[in-house]
Scaffold this motif. Structure first.
Motif, short mmCIF file in Angstrom:
data_model
loop_
_atom_site.label_atom_id
_atom_site.label_comp_id
_atom_site.label_asym_id
_atom_site.label_seq_id
_atom_site.Cartn_x
_atom_site.Cartn_y
_atom_site.Cartn_z
N ARG A 189 -25.92 -16.02 10.31
CA ARG A 189 -25.38 -16.70 9.13
C ARG A 189 -24.01 -16.12 8.80
N GLN A 190 -23.06 -17.02 8.54
CA GLN A 190 -21.71 -16.61 8.18
C GLN A 190 -21.70 -16.16 6.71
N ALA A 191 -21.05 -15.05 6.44
CA ALA A 191 -20.99 -14.51 5.08
C ALA A 191 -20.35 -15.53 4.13
N HIS A 192 -20.95 -15.68 2.96
CA HIS A 192 -20.42 -16.54 1.90
C HIS A 192 -20.27 -17.99 2.33
N SER A 193 -21.18 -18.46 3.20
CA SER A 193 -21.09 -19.83 3.71
C SER A 193 -22.49 -20.32 4.04
N GLU A 194 -22.64 -21.62 4.10
CA GLU A 194 -23.91 -22.22 4.54
C GLU A 194 -23.93 -22.40 6.05
#
Length: 76
Positions: free
Chosen positions: A49-54
């Motif tokens: 999962r990408q930080a601060h993103s969906e």
């Protein structure tokens, strides 16, 4: 594709695929690959999962198996 290796009478070709998107969409795509490609096997699937993103990144290692091509001598 990676190099081809003979494995129990079949030729194995490995692929490394990277994709990004929402987790439900990637998981559905991965399930579709598994269901539709009877001659393929999922060697590894990693979701990040990408930080601060969906958005999720998928790293997929896939092995595809096929029978070796026959030489002209074998075809006779």
């Amino acid at each position: 594709p990676g190099r081809e290796v003979e494995f129990e009478g079949l030729v194995e070709t490995r692929y490394e695929i990277e994709a990004g998107g929402s987790y439900p969409r990637l998981a559905a795509w991965l399930a579709d690959v598994d269901a539709r490609l009877a001659n393929a096997g999922i060697v590894e699937a990693r979701f990040l999962r990408q930080a601060h993103s969906e958005t999720v990144q998928l790293h997929l290692r896939l092995a595809v198996y096929r029978r070796p091509a026959q030489t002209r001598e074998e075809q006779r």
